[in-house]
Design an enzyme around this catalytic site. Structure first.
Site, PDB file in Angstrom:
ATOM      1  N   ILE A   1       0.600  -1.385  -0.636  1.00 31.45           N
ATOM      2  CA  ILE A   1      -0.490   0.005   0.021  1.00 31.45           C
ATOM      3  C   ILE A   1       1.124   1.294   0.101  1.00 31.45           C
TER       4      ILE A   1
ATOM      5  N   ASN B   1      12.427  -1.664   6.834  1.00 30.40           N
ATOM      6  CA  ASN B   1      13.498  -2.560   7.683  1.00 30.40           C
ATOM      7  C   ASN B   1      13.692  -3.474   6.524  1.00 30.40           C
TER       8      ASN B   1
ATOM      9  N   CYS C   1      11.238  -5.738   5.780  1.00 32.83           N
ATOM     10  CA  CYS C   1      11.671  -7.368   6.350  1.00 32.83           C
ATOM     11  C   CYS C   1      10.196  -7.972   5.539  1.00 32.83           C
TER      12      CYS C   1
ATOM     13  N   SER D   1       9.166  -6.869   1.790  1.00 36.57           N
ATOM     14  CA  SER D   1       9.576  -5.543   0.948  1.00 36.57           C
ATOM     15  C   SER D   1      10.869  -6.206   0.032  1.00 36.57           C
TER      16      SER D   1
ATOM     17  N   PHE E   1       2.738   3.075   7.752  1.00 39.16           N
ATOM     18  CA  PHE E   1       2.398   1.617   7.253  1.00 39.16           C
ATOM     19  C   PHE E   1       2.765   0.920   8.148  1.00 39.16           C
TER      20      PHE E   1
ATOM     21  N   GLY F   1       4.486  -1.963   9.468  1.00 37.55           N
ATOM     22  CA  GLY F   1       3.548  -3.177  11.154  1.00 37.55           C
ATOM     23  C   GLY F   1       3.537  -4.531  10.362  1.00 37.55           C
TER      24      GLY F   1
ATOM     25  N   SER G   1      -7.379  -1.191  10.341  1.00 37.42           N
ATOM     26  CA  SER G   1      -7.843  -2.359   9.298  1.00 37.42           C
ATOM     27  C   SER G   1      -9.727  -2.386  10.117  1.00 37.42           C
TER      28      SER G   1
ATOM     29  N   TYR H   1      -2.444 -10.286  15.260  1.00 36.61           N
ATOM     30  CA  TYR H   1      -2.777  -8.647  14.807  1.00 36.61           C
ATOM     31  C   TYR H   1      -3.659  -7.684  14.632  1.00 36.61           C
TER      32      TYR H   1
ATOM     33  N   LYS I   1      -3.678  -2.972  15.819  1.00 37.85           N
ATOM     34  CA  LYS I   1      -4.337  -2.718  15.267  1.00 37.85           C
ATOM     35  C   LYS I   1      -5.344  -1.554  16.124  1.00 37.85           C
TER      36      LYS I   1
ATOM     37  N   PHE J   1     -10.701  -1.263   4.350  1.00 40.71           N
ATOM     38  CA  PHE J   1     -11.309  -3.178   4.292  1.00 40.71           C
ATOM     39  C   PHE J   1     -10.424  -3.803   3.353  1.00 40.71           C
TER      40      PHE J   1
ATOM     41  N   VAL K   1     -11.618 -22.456  -1.272  1.00 39.18           N
ATOM     42  CA  VAL K   1     -12.876 -21.478  -0.798  1.00 39.18           C
ATOM     43  C   VAL K   1     -13.229 -21.978   0.538  1.00 39.18           C
TER      44      VAL K   1
HETATM   45  P1  NAD Z   1       3.166  -4.799   3.209  1.00 38.94           P
HETATM   46  O1  NAD Z   1       4.215  -5.745   4.230  1.00 38.94           O
HETATM   47  O2  NAD Z   1       3.630  -5.176   1.961  1.00 38.94           O
HETATM   48  O3  NAD Z   1       3.276  -3.088   3.467  1.00 38.94           O
HETATM   49  C1  NAD Z   1       4.265  -2.509   5.322  1.00 38.94           C
HETATM   50  C2  NAD Z   1       5.552  -2.121   5.275  1.00 38.94           C
HETATM   51  O4  NAD Z   1       6.462  -2.304   6.447  1.00 38.94           O
HETATM   52  C3  NAD Z   1       6.990  -3.264   4.921  1.00 38.94           C
HETATM   53  O5  NAD Z   1       7.608  -2.906   3.574  1.00 38.94           O
HETATM   54  C4  NAD Z   1       7.903  -3.863   6.005  1.00 38.94           C
HETATM   55  O6  NAD Z   1       8.628  -4.624   5.770  1.00 38.94           O
HETATM   56  C5  NAD Z   1       7.760  -2.935   6.917  1.00 38.94           C
HETATM   57  N1  NAD Z   1       7.739  -2.824   7.931  1.00 38.94           N
HETATM   58  C6  NAD Z   1       7.097  -4.071   8.663  1.00 38.94           C
HETATM   59  N2  NAD Z   1       7.813  -4.054  10.000  1.00 38.94           N
HETATM   60  C7  NAD Z   1       8.317  -2.704  10.150  1.00 38.94           C
HETATM   61  C8  NAD Z   1       9.851  -1.889  10.754  1.00 38.94           C
HETATM   62  N3  NAD Z   1       9.794  -2.799  12.537  1.00 38.94           N
HETATM   63  N4  NAD Z   1      10.077  -1.071  10.653  1.00 38.94           N
HETATM   64  C9  NAD Z   1      10.262  -0.465   9.408  1.00 38.94           C
HETATM   65  N5  NAD Z   1       9.478  -0.907   8.394  1.00 38.94           N
HETATM   66  C10 NAD Z   1       8.872  -2.017   9.020  1.00 38.94           C
HETATM   67  O7  NAD Z   1       1.970  -4.323   4.082  1.00 38.94           O
HETATM   68  P2  NAD Z   1       1.180  -3.387   3.213  1.00 38.94           P
HETATM   69  O8  NAD Z   1      -0.273  -4.297   3.460  1.00 38.94           O
HETATM   70  O9  NAD Z   1       1.187  -2.060   2.861  1.00 38.94           O
HETATM   71  O10 NAD Z   1      -0.051  -3.010   4.511  1.00 38.94           O
HETATM   72  C11 NAD Z   1       0.474  -1.261   4.896  1.00 38.94           C
HETATM   73  C12 NAD Z   1      -0.728  -1.228   5.903  1.00 38.94           C
HETATM   74  O11 NAD Z   1      -1.711  -1.201   6.426  1.00 38.94           O
HETATM   75  C13 NAD Z   1       0.034  -2.130   7.366  1.00 38.94           C
HETATM   76  O12 NAD Z   1       0.463  -1.667   8.542  1.00 38.94           O
HETATM   77  C14 NAD Z   1      -0.662  -3.191   7.204  1.00 38.94           C
HETATM   78  O13 NAD Z   1      -1.179  -3.565   8.596  1.00 38.94           O
HETATM   79  C15 NAD Z   1      -2.478  -2.192   7.018  1.00 38.94           C
HETATM   80  N6  NAD Z   1      -2.958  -2.800   6.633  1.00 38.94           N
HETATM   81  C16 NAD Z   1      -2.978  -3.328   5.339  1.00 38.94           C
HETATM   82  C17 NAD Z   1      -3.965  -4.062   4.547  1.00 38.94           C
HETATM   83  C18 NAD Z   1      -3.678  -5.031   3.472  1.00 38.94           C
HETATM   84  O14 NAD Z   1      -4.959  -5.593   3.585  1.00 38.94           O
HETATM   85  N7  NAD Z   1      -2.505  -5.159   3.076  1.00 38.94           N
HETATM   86  C19 NAD Z   1      -5.378  -4.081   5.512  1.00 38.94           C
HETATM   87  C20 NAD Z   1      -5.766  -3.374   7.182  1.00 38.94           C
HETATM   88  C21 NAD Z   1      -4.773  -2.504   7.341  1.00 38.94           C
HETATM   89  C1  WQD Z   2     -11.580 -12.744   1.802  1.00 38.38           C
HETATM   90  C2  WQD Z   2     -12.677 -14.506   1.626  1.00 38.38           C
HETATM   91  C3  WQD Z   2     -12.037 -16.546   3.012  1.00 38.38           C
HETATM   92  C4  WQD Z   2      -8.131 -16.817   0.353  1.00 38.38           C
HETATM   93  C5  WQD Z   2      -7.707  -9.876   5.740  1.00 38.38           C
HETATM   94  C6  WQD Z   2      -7.098  -9.838   7.263  1.00 38.38           C
HETATM   95  C7  WQD Z   2      -7.516  -7.741   7.444  1.00 38.38           C
HETATM   96  C8  WQD Z   2      -7.461  -7.118   6.672  1.00 38.38           C
HETATM   97  C9  WQD Z   2      -7.422  -7.334   5.260  1.00 38.38           C
HETATM   98  C10 WQD Z   2      -4.878  -6.576   7.047  1.00 38.38           C
HETATM   99  C11 WQD Z   2     -13.061 -14.442   3.020  1.00 38.38           C
HETATM  100  C12 WQD Z   2     -11.729 -16.013   1.320  1.00 38.38           C
HETATM  101  C13 WQD Z   2      -9.406 -16.313   1.311  1.00 38.38           C
HETATM  102  C14 WQD Z   2      -8.606 -18.160   0.272  1.00 38.38           C
HETATM  103  C15 WQD Z   2     -10.797 -17.792   0.093  1.00 38.38           C
HETATM  104  N1  WQD Z   2      -5.747  -7.181   6.228  1.00 38.38           N
HETATM  105  N2  WQD Z   2     -10.902 -16.680   1.185  1.00 38.38           N
HETATM  106  N3  WQD Z   2      -9.409 -18.587  -0.170  1.00 38.38           N
HETATM  107  O1  WQD Z   2      -9.286 -11.928   6.087  1.00 38.38           O
HETATM  108  O2  WQD Z   2     -11.106 -10.909   3.916  1.00 38.38           O
HETATM  109  O3  WQD Z   2      -8.985  -9.432   5.225  1.00 38.38           O
HETATM  110  O4  WQD Z   2      -7.167  -9.149   5.003  1.00 38.38           O
HETATM  111  O5  WQD Z   2      -5.398  -5.368   7.820  1.00 38.38           O
HETATM  112  O6  WQD Z   2      -7.507  -8.414   8.848  1.00 38.38           O
HETATM  113  O7  WQD Z   2      -8.122 -10.551   7.981  1.00 38.38           O
HETATM  114  O8  WQD Z   2      -9.093 -11.335   3.389  1.00 38.38           O
HETATM  115  O9  WQD Z   2      -8.572 -12.083   1.598  1.00 38.38           O
HETATM  116  O10 WQD Z   2      -8.000 -13.303   3.453  1.00 38.38           O
HETATM  117  O11 WQD Z   2      -9.980 -13.055   2.659  1.00 38.38           O
HETATM  118  O12 WQD Z   2     -12.126 -19.079   0.519  1.00 38.38           O
HETATM  119  O13 WQD Z   2      -7.298 -19.009  -0.229  1.00 38.38           O
HETATM  120  O14 WQD Z   2     -11.754 -14.774   0.611  1.00 38.38           O
HETATM  121  O15 WQD Z   2     -12.709 -16.713   3.765  1.00 38.38           O
HETATM  122  O16 WQD Z   2     -14.139 -14.613   3.048  1.00 38.38           O
HETATM  123  P1  WQD Z   2     -10.079 -10.447   5.036  1.00 38.38           P
HETATM  124  P2  WQD Z   2      -9.348 -12.450   2.837  1.00 38.38           P
END
Ligand code: NAD
Ligand code: WQD
Length: 337
Positions: free
Chosen positions: A12, A32, A34, A36, A81, A83, A125, A150, A154, A179, A218
């Site tokens: 993101i 860092n 970790c 990416s 971001f 985490g 989230s 996790y 948040k 979402f 699924v």
């Molecule tokens: P991502 O893992 O691609 O990006 C997170 C970045 O943070 C990575 O580049 C990682 O190297 C870095 N990082 C982790 N711990 C670190 C630390 N201690 N110091 C410095 N860098 C660190 O994840 P993303 O999907 O881009 O998500 C970004 C943020 O959005 C996260 O906080 C995640 O929890 C939140 N979020 C993501 C989703 C999703 O579904 N992708 C949904 C809701 C919230």
């Molecule tokens: C979506 C739907 C699964 C994989 C997660 C985190 C949430 C947020 C976003 C960070 C669900 C189904 C999935 C598969 C499947 N992240 N599924 N087969 O669980 O809504 O949200 O990511 O904050 O905290 O929980 O997303 O993409 O894992 O699942 O049937 O192989 O797809 O059961 O109904 P979710 P998801």
């Protein structure tokens, strides 16, 4: 504005940097790496036609490193971001998740205030709603029980930030509850790059499409939903990225503490996503129904009206766009970066 982007090399973060530049902002990234690759930032630089993105390989738990970043690059705001985000892994490694996400953010908040940078956007989230009390989910919906560490990080970090704002109202803090972010930049140069077996639906589907996995599992077809599979609010990552630009504008208007859902307001089932993917790419996705996944809820989708009203932001991309762009990225980069 000049923005400190923690975790800016991630999925993101990398997309958000592009939208920040397009809106006239400047960034410095602390990551860092970790979860990416630095290649993501090189590709971002290509896309926006700059020689490079200012980058520090820094851990947010490292106070001295963050201090150096902000001393060399004084910033007006931070988009946080960084985490760890794998739900399943957080159940087996709770300490690592609490330590990275909570300790790291506490260090970041302290260094930010020492540098007089009290403008913050936090990646929260929809998981904080737990099994949501109302659908569609408004920001007034009470937070629910998070079934995994996790999600707890948040929810707890939101509470910490609200307390910080209460104690010092000169902070402007926007909590963005994402979402289900999916898709990729339309160029296909950056996208989501999960390690190992994808936890999330869309990257799993694209890996089936590219031939890396045989079929999609699924997780349950006996939920109380129209077709029995889980319903979610999938949002194109470029729309999500633009939500951060809109949140920065709110910070410039001195919004104080504000919470917004970032979603489309539409719920799609797992099978809706499979069929949309097939329709928009022409590729058949074989699937098999498996038992429910622990911790999953039946239905989660947003009411995005508050962000529309106050941030003047609405998602523009539909599910077909998300599938097309996720596939474009996967096809061009079968092994990720
Ligand atoms: P991502 O893992 O691609 O990006 C997170 C970045 O943070 C990575 O580049 C990682 O190297 C870095 N990082 C982790 N711990 C670190 C630390 N201690 N110091 C410095 N860098 C660190 O994840 P993303 O999907 O881009 O998500 C970004 C943020 O959005 C996260 O906080 C995640 O929890 C939140 N979020 C993501 C989703 C999703 O579904 N992708 C949904 C809701 C919230
Ligand atoms: C979506 C739907 C699964 C994989 C997660 C985190 C949430 C947020 C976003 C960070 C669900 C189904 C999935 C598969 C499947 N992240 N599924 N087969 O669980 O809504 O949200 O990511 O904050 O905290 O929980 O997303 O993409 O894992 O699942 O049937 O192989 O797809 O059961 O109904 P979710 P998801």
């Amino acid at each position: 504005m000049k923005i400190l982007v923690t975790g800016g090399a991630g999925f993101i973060g990398s997309h958000t940097i592009i939208e920040l530049y397009n809106a006239g902002h400047k960034v410095v990234v602390a990551d860092n790496l970790c979860n990416s690759s630095p290649v993501a930032l090189q590709r971002v630089a290509e896309i926006i036609h700059v020689p490079e993105i200012p980058f520090f390989k820094a851990d947010i738990r490292d106070r001295a490193a963050l201090d150096r970043v902000l001393t060399e690059h004084p910033c007006d705001a931070c988009i946080h971001f960084a985490g760890l985000k794998a739900v399943g892994e957080s159940v087996t490694k709770p300490w690592e998740y609490y330590e990275n996400n909570i300790s790291g953010t506490l260090v970041l908040l302290d260094v930010l205030r020492q540098h007089g940078c009290k403008n913050l956007i936090f990646s929260s989230s929809a998981t904080v709603y737990g099994d949501p009390a109302v659908i569609p989910i408004t920001e007034k919906c009470p937070k629910g029980h998070c079934t995994n560490p996790y999600g707890q990080t948040k929810s707890m970090l939101e509470e910490i930030m609200m307390d910080m704002h209460r104690a010092d109202p000169t902070w402007n803090i926007v909590l963005l509850r994402y979402f289900n972010p999916v898709g990729a930049h339309p160029s296909g140069r950056i996208g989501e790059n999960p390690n190992g077996i994808p936890n999330n639906l869309m990257p799993y589907i694209t890996q089936v499409a590219v031939g890396k996995r045989a079929e999609l599992g699924v997780f349950g077809d006996d939920y109380d939903t129209p077709d029995g599979t889980g319903v979610r609010d999938y949002i194109h990552v470029v729309d999500l990225a633009r939500g951060h630009v809109a949140a920065l504008a709110a910070i410039e208007r001195h919004c104080g503490l504000a919470i917004y859902n970032l979603g489309t307001g539409k719920g799609y089932s797992v099978l809706d996503v499979v069929h949309a993917f097939e329709r928009s790419t022409g590729i058949h996705i074989p699937y098999r129904v498996l038992p429910r996944r622990t911790g999953d809820v039946a239905t989660s989708y947003s009411d995005p009206a508050k962000a529309a009203r106050e941030l003047h932001w609405t998602a523009q991309h539909d599910l077909d766009d998300m599938c097309r762009d996720a596939w474009n990225w996967q096809q061009q980069n079968p092994e990720g970066f």
